[in-house]
Design an enzyme around this catalytic site. Structure first.
Site, PDB file in Angstrom:
ATOM      1  N   ALA A  10      33.193 -18.461 -63.950  1.00  0.00           N
ATOM      2  CA  ALA A  10      32.544 -19.074 -65.187  1.00  0.00           C
ATOM      3  C   ALA A  10      33.566 -20.192 -65.572  1.00  0.00           C
ATOM      4  CB  ALA A  10      32.878 -17.953 -66.257  1.00  0.00           C
ATOM      5  N   GLY A  11      34.657 -20.470 -64.724  1.00  0.00           N
ATOM      6  CA  GLY A  11      35.660 -21.593 -64.943  1.00  0.00           C
ATOM      7  C   GLY A  11      35.144 -22.819 -64.975  1.00  0.00           C
ATOM      8  N   ARG A  15      40.874 -29.398 -63.877  1.00  0.00           N
ATOM      9  CA  ARG A  15      41.638 -30.036 -62.924  1.00  0.00           C
ATOM     10  C   ARG A  15      40.712 -30.885 -61.984  1.00  0.00           C
ATOM     11  NH1 ARG A  15      46.544 -26.306 -61.265  1.00  0.00           N
ATOM     12  NH2 ARG A  15      45.073 -24.767 -62.004  1.00  0.00           N
ATOM     13  N   GLY A 139      50.230 -15.173 -60.152  1.00  0.00           N
ATOM     14  CA  GLY A 139      51.113 -14.295 -60.931  1.00  0.00           C
ATOM     15  C   GLY A 139      51.682 -13.303 -59.979  1.00  0.00           C
ATOM     16  N   ARG A 332      15.459 -42.497 -40.042  1.00  0.00           N
ATOM     17  CA  ARG A 332      15.332 -41.969 -41.517  1.00  0.00           C
ATOM     18  C   ARG A 332      14.509 -40.864 -41.291  1.00  0.00           C
ATOM     19  NH1 ARG A 332      13.308 -47.091 -44.592  1.00  0.00           N
ATOM     20  NH2 ARG A 332      13.208 -45.545 -46.089  1.00  0.00           N
ATOM     21  N   ALA A 379      11.515 -56.669 -28.682  1.00  0.00           N
ATOM     22  CA  ALA A 379      12.809 -56.911 -29.751  1.00  0.00           C
ATOM     23  C   ALA A 379      12.059 -57.692 -30.969  1.00  0.00           C
ATOM     24  CB  ALA A 379      13.764 -57.784 -29.420  1.00  0.00           C
ATOM     25  N   TYR A 386       4.363 -51.880 -46.510  1.00  0.00           N
ATOM     26  CA  TYR A 386       4.423 -51.757 -47.965  1.00  0.00           C
ATOM     27  C   TYR A 386       3.946 -52.867 -48.433  1.00  0.00           C
ATOM     28  CZ  TYR A 386       6.277 -50.845 -52.611  1.00  0.00           C
ATOM     29  OH  TYR A 386       6.599 -50.881 -53.937  1.00  0.00           O
ATOM     30  N   ALA A 422       3.866 -62.357 -27.935  1.00  0.00           N
ATOM     31  CA  ALA A 422       5.038 -62.552 -28.388  1.00  0.00           C
ATOM     32  C   ALA A 422       4.873 -63.377 -29.665  1.00  0.00           C
ATOM     33  CB  ALA A 422       6.082 -62.891 -27.771  1.00  0.00           C
TER      34      ALA A 422
END
Length: 462
Positions: A10-11, A15, A139, A332, A379, A386, A422
């Protein structure tokens, strides 16, 4: 008797200076609470309750069906946090293991040893302790003249003599379920924090002459908690070293463990070599006899046998046997490379399938494409996928040859064994076996250099 577990999560982790709940910070690729869930399950807990607070909904989504989640709406201390589990465990007929959610190094073996000692000793409470050279922040476990645990004193409440004690409380306990929540409700917040300390229940049981026991952890590293980013890095370093050592013992060569970062859950086959400065993340699976790196990053990738990936990035894609990738390639998400594919330097693939034996050797972008087998992509080739609104596919048939510096304007299909001259910009389908050429006719102007010099000389000076 049955074993339940409560994970205190729950903390806020002030820090950490983060918008995330502390237990959601990742260690070796996973939220730290996942390690604790696995440990308590491995120790035999059949019912698990997570006490969430700050960011509780995110914690609950991460936990999923692996545990039930209750909420501590006000941060009133660890005893108050455990008390929130009473509606689910108030009538539990067994023992309750209590573990902090920010201790991802704790092992099922250590928790099992704690539970076994608790059962064998018929204790009301058994705590896991550690002896530390520097106990600052923990503690202290205070014992009586006979060596029995009498109480736990938090550092803020400790006297100088108590601060000198080296044995510390780890925050991990096993309790008899019977009467536990009644005892928690009887505690008071009379301490420097004004909180209900779970540690106070030890003194409570001692005063009632209820048996309290303690078990020391074998390796104090296991109880390292995480309160800030420095501690997060320390714990991550410990776990990453452990992951790499397990891989090396299984037959993987990791040339420099200190500069190699591999997530827990990654699987790598025998005789694969991982070079320095390589990052392997998520659910990545790598086959045998591969060479990975140097300087590569793989995220949720599936890699076959005999693959070379040099100074490249592969994300959420499948790489077939004996492929060669890089240097400086970017695969990707959504790509599938069949066997013996070459993807060379400065090549980017996106959502593309490449058939067996095909080559994309240099300086190309191929996206939303299906490339057949035995294809050579020259190459500088790009798929123009797109149009500003939609993505369109490119299809290249088996055995096709794409000349250098070609633009394939999708949607377009290049047939089997077709050739592209090409420098062409292809906007129409090319039939199988055809030659596609789309460029302006070359024109040579004789004596151009001489004429240019004359024109320069004829210009008036300014």
């Amino acid at each position: 008797m049955s074993l339940a577990a409560v994970i205190l999560a729950a903390g806020k982790g002030t820090r950490m200076k983060s918008g995330l709940p502390k237990v959601m910070h990742r260690v070796c690729g996973r939220p730290m609470i996942q390690y604790v869930l696995e440990a308590v399950r491995g120790a035999g807990a059949t019912k698990i309750v997570v006490v969430a607070g700050f960011g509780g909904d995110l914690v609950a989504r991460t936990v999923g069906d692996r545990a039930e989640v209750v909420y501590q709406q006000e941060q009133l201390g660890t005893a108050h946090a455990l008390l929130q589990a009473a509606p689910l465990l108030g009538d539990f007929p067994g023992h309750i293991l209590v573990v902090c959610g920010d201790t991802p190094l704790i092992t099922a073996a250590t928790l099992s040893r704690l539970v076994d000692a608790h059962r064998e000793g018929a204790a009301r409470a058994t705590l896991l302790t550690a002896c530390l050279d520097d106990p600052t922040g923990y503690g202290r476990v205070i014992r009586d003249g006979a060596g029995r645990v009498s109480r736990i004193v938090e550092q803020r409440d400790a006297s100088p003599d108590q601060l000198a004690v080296k044995e510390v409380n780890t925050g991990i306990y096993c309790f008899a379920a019977a009467g536990l929540f009644d005892a928690l409700a009887a505690l008071s917040p009379e301490n420097a924090q004004g909180e209900y300390y779970l540690t106070d229940i030890i003194e409570h049981y001692v005063h009632q002459n209820r048996p309290v026991a303690a078990v020391a952890v074998d390796d104090p590293v296991e109880i390292l908690g995480i309160n800030d980013r420095c501690q997060l890095a320390r714990v991550e370093g410990v776990l990453r070293r452990k992951v790499v050592e397990e891989l090396m013992l299984s037959g993987v060569t990791v040339m420099d463990p200190s500069s190699t970062f591999i997530d827990r859950g990654v699987r790598i086959g025998r005789d694969t070599v991982v070079y320095p400065f390589t990052i392997i993340e998520g659910s990545t699976v790598i086959g045998t006899n591969c060479i990975i790196g140097p300087g590569s990053r793989l995220v949720d990738a599936t890699v076959g046998d005999g693959v070379i990936i040099e100074q490249s990035v592969v994300r959420e894609s499948k790489i077939g046997d004996n492929c060669s990738i890089g240097p400086y390639a970017y695969i990707r998400p959504g790509c599938i490379l069949e066997g013996e594919v070459k993807v060379g330097d400065f090549v980017e693939l996106k959502k593309t399938t490449v058939g067996r034996g095909s080559k994309v050797p240099h300086l190309s972008y191929v996206g939303d494409a299906t490339v057949g087998s035995g294809v050579n992509v020259g190459a500088g080739t790009i798929t123009c996928n797109y149009d500003g609104k939609n993505k369109w596919p490119t299809i290249i048939g088996d055995g096709a040859f794409i000349g250098s510096n070609t633009n394939l304007v999708a949607p377009v299909t290049v047939g089997e064994k077709a050739y592209i001259g090409a420098g062409s910009t292809i906007t129409k389908d090319v039939p199988p076996g055809a030659l596609g050429v789309a460029r302006g006719r070359q024109k040579n102007i004789e004596n151009w250099s001489r004429r240019r010099e004359r024109m320069k000389d004829a210009r008036p000076e300014t």
